[in-house]
Write an enzyme that holds these catalytic residues in place. Structure first.
Site, PDB file in Angstrom:
ATOM      1  N   HIS A  99       0.884  -1.172   0.000  1.00  0.00           N
ATOM      2  CA  HIS A  99       0.000   0.000   0.000  1.00  0.00           C
ATOM      3  C   HIS A  99       0.922   1.222   0.000  1.00  0.00           C
ATOM      4  O   HIS A  99       2.045   1.158   0.522  1.00  0.00           O
ATOM      5  CB  HIS A  99      -0.826   0.110   1.278  1.00  0.00           C
ATOM      6  CG  HIS A  99      -1.690  -1.062   1.607  1.00  0.00           C
ATOM      7  ND1 HIS A  99      -1.197  -2.193   2.198  1.00  0.00           N
ATOM      8  CD2 HIS A  99      -3.027  -1.252   1.476  1.00  0.00           C
ATOM      9  CE1 HIS A  99      -2.200  -3.043   2.402  1.00  0.00           C
ATOM     10  NE2 HIS A  99      -3.313  -2.503   1.972  1.00  0.00           N
ATOM     11  N   ASP A 102       2.605   1.931   3.280  1.00  0.00           N
ATOM     12  CA  ASP A 102       3.578   0.944   3.779  1.00  0.00           C
ATOM     13  C   ASP A 102       4.994   1.371   3.422  1.00  0.00           C
ATOM     14  O   ASP A 102       5.933   1.132   4.183  1.00  0.00           O
ATOM     15  CB  ASP A 102       3.372  -0.445   3.147  1.00  0.00           C
ATOM     16  CG  ASP A 102       1.965  -0.957   3.316  1.00  0.00           C
ATOM     17  OD1 ASP A 102       1.328  -0.590   4.312  1.00  0.00           O
ATOM     18  OD2 ASP A 102       1.520  -1.726   2.443  1.00  0.00           O
TER      19      ASP A 102
HETATM   20  C1  XUL Z   1      -7.357  -6.494   4.563  1.00  0.00           C
HETATM   21  C2  XUL Z   1      -6.565  -6.947   3.407  1.00  0.00           C
HETATM   22  C3  XUL Z   1      -5.717  -5.931   2.754  1.00  0.00           C
HETATM   23  C4  XUL Z   1      -5.671  -6.045   1.270  1.00  0.00           C
HETATM   24  C5  XUL Z   1      -4.959  -4.922   0.594  1.00  0.00           C
HETATM   25  O1  XUL Z   1      -8.104  -7.486   5.151  1.00  0.00           O
HETATM   26  O2  XUL Z   1      -6.589  -8.115   3.051  1.00  0.00           O
HETATM   27  O3  XUL Z   1      -4.444  -6.004   3.288  1.00  0.00           O
HETATM   28  O4  XUL Z   1      -5.060  -7.245   0.878  1.00  0.00           O
HETATM   29  O5  XUL Z   1      -5.475  -3.698   0.926  1.00  0.00           O
END
Ligand code: XUL
Ligand code: CO
Length: 441
Positions: A99, A102
């Site tokens: 993300h 991150d």
């Molecule tokens: C949350 C989840 C996230 C997604 C990406 O449950 O799985 O980490 O994979 O936003």
């Protein structure tokens, strides 16, 4: 400088090895159906769980001991990139996912956030030059910051919608710059807590509008990654809009988005929806929308997203069967959206966890390949549905039957004769394949 001093490149040592820092089942070079395990499994490391996660929970502070935590802010973000590429190299994963938040801390303004991202993206680009590690997918975190308290694309506040759009726009540009193979939308706070203050229709329509804008912008900048929606039924909101594979598919069809999106299926999200992992994979596969996988598992005794590393080889086997029948995951991969337990706070636990996850998917892959080669399930299903291959069943499937011809058939039947489903025999057969796969090795 190295960040994992006492760890060398993780090697395959086979099922008899008791070296905690070796693969027992995942042999990257072993070929199955003409492809190496490394080529087919396309393992990915989740940046957030491995380099950003501090292992805090609602009842306690973080426990993770990470030697990049001696730094702060952008210095820590840079240290994490160094550590990450060393980790990818040593564990032998060829993909990673992140993300925006991150990889780089948010600044005091959106402009400053962009600058932080640009600095880290430049650094990642440089590291990628000397490495064969690729970006499986990136995404925008539009759920942590309080500005997204009411959601992002489904927020009640148009400014939050705009802010979310800006963050996704930036991530699409970064995805293009880093050669990302997919781009993920997980709902985050796209959903609602109560209908008492929610305009459900407007929120869902806005979500549809948002996805169209993302498709248009990716096209405009020539970013041709596969778009993926990651369904999840609840958490953080009570009613997440992308509930499961089937409801997300309906959403895509309703808003005319079906040609642009596939699904990223996560095991723990499947179980939260009251489905098995393989159910979600099967639904996506038979509808041509299986794009990628977030490989983890939940705790059957808990009702939330525990994101554990995959350890259930029965589940990895049935999951790999779906992936094999799908002809692989295309541009997708097996991303370990999984975190070590709060009590597994040592840095080397990150290696133990990924080794376990990779080994357990390797076992699943091997067993599922054998099941597929022997057509175990195909034969069972062929036999079970044989009545649709001839006579009245064939007429039904070919659209030649109607209520009058069916009534005529029923009147002449006497009684319906069914065959046994033989579920106990089938489960015993799967266990036989699991136990035989490594017998004598
Ligand atoms: C949350 C989840 C996230 C997604 C990406 O449950 O799985 O980490 O994979 O936003
Ligand atoms: Co996920």
């Amino acid at each position: 400088m190295t960040w994992f001093e006492n760890v060398d490149k993780i090697k395959f040592e086979g099922p008899k090895s008791n070296n905690p820092l070796a693969f027992k089942f995942y042999n990257p070079e072993e070929k199955i159906n003409g492809k190496t395990m490394e080529e087919f499994l396309r393992f990915g490391v989740a940046y957030w769980h491995t380099f950003t996660e501090d292992l805090s929970d609602p009842f306690g502070v973080g426990t993770a001991i990470r030697n990049w935590d001696k730094y702060d802010g952008m210095d820590r973000a840079k240290a994490r990139v160094e550590a990450a590429f060393e980790f990818f190299e040593k564990i032998g994963a060829k993909y990673f996912c992140f993300h925006d938040v991150d990889i780089a801390p948010e600044g005091d303004s959106l402009r400053e956030t962009y600058q932080n991202l640009d600095t880290i993206v430049d650094m990642i680009k440089n590291y990628k030059k000397d490495s064969d590690v690729k970006l499986l997918w990136n995404t925008a975190n539009n759920f942590t910051n309080p500005r997204f308290v009411h959601g992002a694309a489904s927020s009640s506040n148009a400014d939050a919608f705009a802010y979310a759009a800006a963050k996704v726009k930036k991530q699409l540009e970064i995805g293009k710059e880093l050669g990302g193979e997919n781009y993920v939308f997980w709902g985050g706070r796209e959903g609602y807590e109560t209908l008492l203050n929610t305009d459900l229709k407007l929120e869902q329509d806005n979500l549809g509008r948002f996805f169209h804008m993302a498709v248009d912008y990716a096209k405009e900048i020539g970013f041709d990654a596969q778009f993926l929606i990651e369904p999840k039924p609840k958490e953080p909101t009570t009613h997440q809009y992308d509930f499961d594979a089937q409801s997300t598919h309906a959403f895509l069809l309703k808003y005319g988005l079906e040609d642009h999106f596939k699904l990223n299926i996560e095991a723990n999200h499947a179980t939260l929806a009251g489905h098995t992992f393989e159910h979600e994979l099967r639904y996506a596969r038979v509808n041509g929308i299986l794009g990628s996988v977030d490989a983890n598992q939940g705790d059957p005794l808990l009702g939330w997203d525990t994101d554990e590393f995959p350890a259930d080889i029965y589940s990895t086997t049935l999951a790999m069967y779906e992936i094999i029948k799908n002809g692989g995951l295309g541009s997708g991969g097996l991303n370990f959206d999984a975190k070590v337990r709060r009590g597994s706070f040592e840095q080397n636990d990150l290696f133990h966890a990924h080794i376990a996850g990779m080994d357990h998917f390797a076992v699943g892959y091997k067993v599922a390949s054998q099941l597929a080669e022997d057509q175990v399930f195909e034969k069972i299903i062929d036999d079970r549905y044989a009545s649709f291959k001839e006579g009245i069943g064939k007429d039904i499937v070919e659209g030649k039957a109607d209520f009058k011809s069916l009534e005529q058939h029923a009147l002449n039947l006497g009684e319906v004769e069914n065959k046994s489903g033989r579920l106990e025999l089938i489960k015993a057969t799967i266990n036989q394949y699991l136990l035989n796969a490594y017998a004598g090795k």
